[in-house]
Design an enzyme around this catalytic site. Structure first.
Site, mmCIF file in Angstrom:
data_model
loop_
_atom_site.group_PDB
_atom_site.id
_atom_site.type_symbol
_atom_site.label_atom_id
_atom_site.label_comp_id
_atom_site.label_asym_id
_atom_site.label_seq_id
_atom_site.Cartn_x
_atom_site.Cartn_y
_atom_site.Cartn_z
ATOM 1 N N GLU A 140 -2.005 -9.211 -1.080
ATOM 2 C CA GLU A 140 -3.448 -9.309 -0.860
ATOM 3 C C GLU A 140 -4.228 -9.145 -2.161
ATOM 4 O OE1 GLU A 140 -4.034 -7.658 3.654
ATOM 5 O OE2 GLU A 140 -3.103 -6.301 2.212
ATOM 6 N N ALA B 235 0.845 -1.192 0.000
ATOM 7 C CA ALA B 235 0.000 0.000 0.000
ATOM 8 C C ALA B 235 0.884 1.246 0.000
ATOM 9 C CB ALA B 235 -0.908 -0.006 1.218
#
Length: 257
Positions: free
Chosen positions: A111, A65
């Site tokens: 993810e 992220a």
């Protein structure tokens, strides 16, 4: 639609989305997540597309992220905006989605790969959930999907130590479907995607739905769900065409009906 953080292309019946923030190793920003989800929705609605591929660069699928966006975030910022919820669009995509992973797939990148239906990895791929080193834990499904893919012990190992595993270990653990030489990755991914997209689209979507159901219900309920979907396929023209073509020893001509 013009995008700033991704590249979008259609190759035959395959939609290809390439993460495109090379200066930050494809870090998953809010803008990127919005554009990715929009592109997925467009491909999902496009009747000419039968399979979708998500990939990055040779160096990084996505290295995590975008920490610069998160560093000053408060609890109310995260909770009030339901931070991360928009990523559900990836797993809700009805058509088959393949992640083509080279280089780093860490944190949110790992993810994102797990949100896809299957992961093809180059022999350079590195997977991991290093959030523990930042004072947090995985927040886009990492503790849940990783455990389902590789089991509790290895998921604990990765989430609690923050270490990376290479493509071979990831394949042995069940996270990766295929490991391919780096220079052959997209060729093999596109070959698989083309094959998938050549089949009946409604049958593909129902098959995906049935496999995903196995993670969310008991075996008895899952088998019953599968049986009902299987029975419903006999109401489609593609089932009749597929079986007739087999009996007549010719290639089926599916019409997605």
């Amino acid at each position: 639609m013009a995008y700033e953080t991704i590249l979008v292309d259609t190759k035959g019946k395959v939609g290809v989305i390439t993460l495109n923030r090379p200066k930050v190793l494809n870090a998953l920003s809010l803008d990127l997540s919005g554009e990715l989800c929009a592109a997925l929705a467009d491909f999902d609605a496009d009747e000419k597309v039968g399979c979708i591929v998500i990939t990055g660069s040779e160096k990084a699928f996505a290295a995590g992220a975008d920490i610069t966006e998160m560093q000053t975030m408060t609890y109310m910022d995260a909770y009030g905006s339901d931070f991360g919820a928009n990523w559900d669009q990836v797993s809700k995509t009805r058509k088959p989605v393949i992640a083509a992973v080279s280089g780093y797939a860490l944190g949110g990148g790992c993810e994102l790969a797990m949100m896809c239906d299957m992961v093809f990895a180059s022999d350079t791929a590195k997977f991991g959930q290093p959030e523990i080193t930042l004072g947090v834990m995985p927040g886009l499904g990492g503790t849940q999907r990783l455990t389902r893919f590789v089991g509790k012990s290895k998921a604990m190992d990765l989430c609690l130590t923050g270490r990376m595993m290479d493509a071979e270990e990831a394949e042995r653990a069940g996270l990766v479907a295929r490991v391919v030489a780096g220079d052959k990755l997209m060729d093999e991914v596109m070959e698989a995607a083309d094959k998938i997209a050549s089949f009946s689209l409604p049958i593909l979507m129902m098959t995906k739905e049935a496999v995903n159901r196995s993670y969310e219900t008991t075996l008895t309920e899952g088998v019953r769900f599968e049986r009902r979907l299987f029975q419903s396929m006999f109401a489609t023209e593609d089932q009749s065409e597929g079986m007739t073509a087999f009996v007549e020893k010719r290639k089926a001509n599916f019409q997605n009906k």
